[in-house]
Design a protein around this motif. Structure first.
Motif, PDB file in Angstrom:
ATOM      1  N   ALA A 167      -1.720 -11.001 -14.853  1.00 32.40           N
ATOM      2  CA  ALA A 167      -0.942 -10.802 -13.875  1.00 32.40           C
ATOM      3  C   ALA A 167      -1.016  -9.316 -13.096  1.00 32.40           C
ATOM      4  CB  ALA A 167       0.716 -11.188 -14.333  1.00 32.40           C
ATOM      5  N   ALA A 168      -0.984  -8.463 -14.022  1.00 35.04           N
ATOM      6  CA  ALA A 168      -1.043  -7.238 -13.292  1.00 35.04           C
ATOM      7  C   ALA A 168      -2.300  -6.706 -12.507  1.00 35.04           C
ATOM      8  CB  ALA A 168      -1.015  -6.098 -14.497  1.00 35.04           C
ATOM      9  N   ALA A 169      -3.286  -7.333 -13.170  1.00 36.20           N
ATOM     10  CA  ALA A 169      -4.740  -7.231 -12.428  1.00 36.20           C
ATOM     11  C   ALA A 169      -4.426  -8.145 -10.916  1.00 36.20           C
ATOM     12  CB  ALA A 169      -5.782  -7.732 -13.146  1.00 36.20           C
ATOM     13  N   GLY A 170      -3.758  -8.973 -10.939  1.00 33.48           N
ATOM     14  CA  GLY A 170      -3.832  -9.757  -9.637  1.00 33.48           C
ATOM     15  C   GLY A 170      -2.827  -8.990  -8.539  1.00 33.48           C
ATOM     16  N   ILE A 171      -1.609  -8.464  -9.280  1.00 28.38           N
ATOM     17  CA  ILE A 171      -0.863  -7.300  -8.186  1.00 28.38           C
ATOM     18  C   ILE A 171      -1.690  -6.160  -7.624  1.00 28.38           C
ATOM     19  CG2 ILE A 171       1.376  -6.146  -8.269  1.00 28.38           C
ATOM     20  CD1 ILE A 171       2.214  -7.759 -10.656  1.00 28.38           C
ATOM     21  N   THR A 172      -2.374  -5.709  -8.610  1.00 29.23           N
ATOM     22  CA  THR A 172      -3.178  -4.688  -8.305  1.00 29.23           C
ATOM     23  C   THR A 172      -4.259  -5.072  -7.021  1.00 29.23           C
ATOM     24  OG1 THR A 172      -2.999  -3.564 -10.461  1.00 29.23           O
ATOM     25  CG2 THR A 172      -4.667  -2.690  -8.939  1.00 29.23           C
ATOM     26  N   ALA A 173      -5.083  -6.232  -7.398  1.00 32.30           N
ATOM     27  CA  ALA A 173      -5.914  -6.522  -6.606  1.00 32.30           C
ATOM     28  C   ALA A 173      -5.274  -7.027  -5.019  1.00 32.30           C
ATOM     29  CB  ALA A 173      -6.537  -7.929  -7.106  1.00 32.30           C
ATOM     30  N   LEU A 174      -4.061  -7.529  -5.189  1.00 31.35           N
ATOM     31  CA  LEU A 174      -3.457  -7.740  -3.910  1.00 31.35           C
ATOM     32  C   LEU A 174      -2.988  -6.228  -3.092  1.00 31.35           C
ATOM     33  CD1 LEU A 174      -2.231  -9.630  -1.734  1.00 31.35           C
ATOM     34  CD2 LEU A 174      -0.459 -10.026  -3.444  1.00 31.35           C
ATOM     35  N   ALA A 175      -2.656  -5.465  -3.940  1.00 28.31           N
ATOM     36  CA  ALA A 175      -2.101  -4.013  -3.195  1.00 28.31           C
ATOM     37  C   ALA A 175      -3.500  -3.270  -2.704  1.00 28.31           C
ATOM     38  CB  ALA A 175      -1.535  -3.233  -4.460  1.00 28.31           C
ATOM     39  N   ARG A 176      -4.621  -3.611  -3.537  1.00 32.35           N
ATOM     40  CA  ARG A 176      -5.958  -2.658  -3.147  1.00 32.35           C
ATOM     41  C   ARG A 176      -6.450  -3.502  -1.869  1.00 32.35           C
ATOM     42  NH1 ARG A 176      -8.347  -3.195  -7.299  1.00 32.35           N
ATOM     43  NH2 ARG A 176      -7.810  -1.344  -8.260  1.00 32.35           N
ATOM     44  N   ARG A 177      -6.197  -4.910  -1.839  1.00 30.28           N
ATOM     45  CA  ARG A 177      -6.780  -5.632  -0.367  1.00 30.28           C
ATOM     46  C   ARG A 177      -5.707  -5.077   0.571  1.00 30.28           C
ATOM     47  NH1 ARG A 177      -9.419 -10.646   0.725  1.00 30.28           N
ATOM     48  NH2 ARG A 177      -9.895 -10.683  -1.456  1.00 30.28           N
ATOM     49  N   LEU A 178      -4.406  -4.966   0.348  1.00 32.07           N
ATOM     50  CA  LEU A 178      -3.727  -4.489   1.744  1.00 32.07           C
ATOM     51  C   LEU A 178      -3.814  -3.071   2.157  1.00 32.07           C
ATOM     52  CD1 LEU A 178      -0.130  -5.935   0.219  1.00 32.07           C
ATOM     53  CD2 LEU A 178      -1.357  -6.768   2.518  1.00 32.07           C
ATOM     54  N   LEU A 179      -4.165  -2.277   1.379  1.00 35.54           N
ATOM     55  CA  LEU A 179      -4.383  -0.790   1.440  1.00 35.54           C
ATOM     56  C   LEU A 179      -5.790  -0.792   2.136  1.00 35.54           C
ATOM     57  CD1 LEU A 179      -2.850   0.918  -1.690  1.00 35.54           C
ATOM     58  CD2 LEU A 179      -1.932   1.088   0.567  1.00 35.54           C
ATOM     59  N   SER A 180      -6.676  -1.248   1.419  1.00 38.77           N
ATOM     60  CA  SER A 180      -8.091  -1.139   1.906  1.00 38.77           C
ATOM     61  C   SER A 180      -8.681  -1.673   3.332  1.00 38.77           C
ATOM     62  CB  SER A 180      -9.087  -1.594   0.847  1.00 38.77           C
ATOM     63  OG  SER A 180      -9.060  -3.227   0.754  1.00 38.77           O
ATOM     64  N   THR A 181      -7.680  -2.863   3.595  1.00 39.75           N
ATOM     65  CA  THR A 181      -8.010  -3.574   5.109  1.00 39.75           C
ATOM     66  C   THR A 181      -7.072  -3.001   6.133  1.00 39.75           C
ATOM     67  OG1 THR A 181      -6.650  -5.189   4.450  1.00 39.75           O
ATOM     68  CG2 THR A 181      -8.822  -5.366   3.577  1.00 39.75           C
ATOM     69  N   SER A 182      -6.197  -2.039   5.767  1.00 38.84           N
ATOM     70  CA  SER A 182      -5.290  -1.848   6.981  1.00 38.84           C
ATOM     71  C   SER A 182      -4.743  -0.346   6.902  1.00 38.84           C
ATOM     72  CB  SER A 182      -3.823  -2.641   6.630  1.00 38.84           C
ATOM     73  OG  SER A 182      -3.048  -2.065   5.730  1.00 38.84           O
ATOM     74  N   HIS A 183      -4.026   0.057   7.727  1.00 39.46           N
ATOM     75  CA  HIS A 183      -3.510   1.618   7.791  1.00 39.46           C
ATOM     76  C   HIS A 183      -1.995   1.615   7.170  1.00 39.46           C
ATOM     77  CE1 HIS A 183      -7.031   3.077   9.762  1.00 39.46           C
ATOM     78  NE2 HIS A 183      -6.664   2.106  10.626  1.00 39.46           N
ATOM     79  N   CYS A 184      -1.451   0.365   6.463  1.00 41.09           N
ATOM     80  CA  CYS A 184      -0.023   0.425   6.107  1.00 41.09           C
ATOM     81  C   CYS A 184       0.256   1.287   4.849  1.00 41.09           C
ATOM     82  CB  CYS A 184       0.299  -1.192   5.887  1.00 41.09           C
ATOM     83  SG  CYS A 184      -0.278  -1.725   4.253  1.00 41.09           S
ATOM     84  N   LYS A 185       1.539   1.571   4.658  1.00 44.00           N
ATOM     85  CA  LYS A 185       2.192   1.956   3.829  1.00 44.00           C
ATOM     86  C   LYS A 185       2.942   0.886   2.865  1.00 44.00           C
ATOM     87  CE  LYS A 185       3.214   6.536   5.165  1.00 44.00           C
ATOM     88  NZ  LYS A 185       4.171   7.862   5.245  1.00 44.00           N
ATOM     89  N   LEU A 186       2.541   0.953   1.399  1.00 47.48           N
ATOM     90  CA  LEU A 186       2.618  -0.202   0.735  1.00 47.48           C
ATOM     91  C   LEU A 186       3.673   0.162  -0.385  1.00 47.48           C
ATOM     92  CD1 LEU A 186       2.506  -3.162  -0.392  1.00 47.48           C
ATOM     93  CD2 LEU A 186       0.245  -2.087  -1.593  1.00 47.48           C
ATOM     94  N   ARG A 240      -6.575   7.614  -4.219  1.00 49.92           N
ATOM     95  CA  ARG A 240      -7.495   7.157  -3.052  1.00 49.92           C
ATOM     96  C   ARG A 240      -6.825   7.072  -1.697  1.00 49.92           C
ATOM     97  NH1 ARG A 240     -12.113   2.482  -3.154  1.00 49.92           N
ATOM     98  NH2 ARG A 240     -12.899   2.698  -1.206  1.00 49.92           N
ATOM     99  N   TYR A 241      -5.488   6.798  -1.851  1.00 53.94           N
ATOM    100  CA  TYR A 241      -4.670   6.326  -0.598  1.00 53.94           C
ATOM    101  C   TYR A 241      -3.398   7.361  -0.727  1.00 53.94           C
ATOM    102  CZ  TYR A 241      -7.487   2.246  -0.485  1.00 53.94           C
ATOM    103  OH  TYR A 241      -8.613   1.341  -0.641  1.00 53.94           O
ATOM    104  N   PRO A 242      -3.523   8.572  -0.376  1.00 55.23           N
ATOM    105  CA  PRO A 242      -2.346   9.426  -0.726  1.00 55.23           C
ATOM    106  C   PRO A 242      -1.132   9.497   0.251  1.00 55.23           C
ATOM    107  CG  PRO A 242      -4.529  10.696  -0.445  1.00 55.23           C
ATOM    108  CD  PRO A 242      -4.734   9.280  -0.028  1.00 55.23           C
TER     109      PRO A 242
END
Length: 302
Positions: A167-186, A240-242
């Motif tokens: 479950a933690a890996a899934g949450i992390t994968a989703l967070a990484r996808r949001l950060l790596s494909t956008s300029h948003c703050k999460l 990676r995403y300060p």
């Protein structure tokens, strides 16, 4: 007589049998927490529920398409039923008993008017990854450096039998996808406590059993492990995403107070069904989320 055509037919039959076995919900896990997947018989045995899920996804994708960057910061909430009930709905169908939740959100999160809530009841991490990959996270959202995203998901992975690490890996994968494909703050919001383990955990054993083969009795240790793993992952992502990602544990008000009856694991005055907040619970949750978002918004992005 055996010939090439017969051999080909047999090979096709064997292949079909393998496919059926691999996709049958009774033969094991066919959805993985880190890999995008729509609802399948493994996660939604009811065909009508899967149809409702796809129909609601189309609605959410249409709402996402209407997004346009603005001079002010805008807010996107991604998750499962705990966030969807802020829409006062379940699978996109309005529920009057949840109506007050939307009012709480509008009041507590008034700094970001009309948040976009891309959340669906019952979703696991792989479903949210799929939804965002299929129209719910648009190019306009991705390009907007003023976009704030709050993410709360993963509890349904535990209820489906995923290990805390999965479950933690899934949450992390989703967070990484949001950060790596956008300029948003999460802002990643930690899983809330849940007190329905005595109802669900016996059905998950086997394979999710104690060392002596008995069902686990509580979800709380698993929730705590998920949050610990995700906190560590978010700390690693910060390098990676300060200033673009943060973790917030909002679970304290929902935990049962010391001296509560032995079978009570959560604060039932805020979480009457031991899983979802009521209006008072949403006041506590959104207040915690607001504090995290305000800190994140104020942080300087390099």
């Amino acid at each position: 007589m055996y010939n090439a055509a017969t051999g080909f037919f047999c090979a096709v039959c064997i292949l079909l049998v393998i496919v059926v076995l691999l996709t049958s919900p009774s033969t094991g896990q066919t959805e993985h927490a880190t890999l995008p997947s729509p609802r399948s018989p493994w996660s939604s045995p009811n065909e009508s529920q899967r149809a409702k899920w796809h129909a609601f996804h189309a609605v959410l994708a249409a709402e996402a398409t209407a997004y346009a960057p603005a001079p002010r910061t805008q807010l996107l909430l991604v998750g499962d039923s705990i966030f969807e009930r802020l829409r006062s709905s379940s699978y996109g169908v309005h529920r009057q008993k949840y109506a007050e939740n939307g009012q709480v959100m509008a009041h507590i999160l008034a700094r970001w008017p009309n948040p976009i809530v891309l959340a669906c009841s019952g979703d696991q991490t792989q479903h949210a990854i799929w939804r965002l990959s299929h129209g719910e996270f648009t190019p306009q959202m991705r390009s907007d450096s003023r976009l704030l995203v709050a993410l709360h998901i993963g509890t349904n992975n535990l209820a489906a039998g995923h290990l805390p690490e999965e479950a933690a890996a899934g949450i992390t994968a989703l967070a990484r996808r949001l950060l790596s494909t956008s300029h948003c703050k999460l802002l990643v919001v930690g899983l809330l406590p849940r007190g329905d383990g005595h109802q669900l955990l016996p059905s998950l054993c086997p394979p999710r059993c104690t060392k002596d083969g008995r069902p686990f009795r509580s979800f709380l240790p698993a929730v705590n492990r998920v949050n610990s793993h995700v906190l560590l992952a978010i700390q690693n992502l910060l390098s990676r995403y300060p200033s673009r990602v943060a973790f917030r544990d909002c679970g304290a008000p929902f935990r049962a107070a010391a001296g509560s009856p032995g079978s009570t694991e959560v604060n039932l005055s805020l979480m009457p069904d031991a899983l979802h907040p009521n209006a008072a619970g949403y006041h506590a949750l959104t207040s915690c989320v607001r504090a995290g978002l305000e800190e994140l918004e104020a942080s300087h992005t390099e």
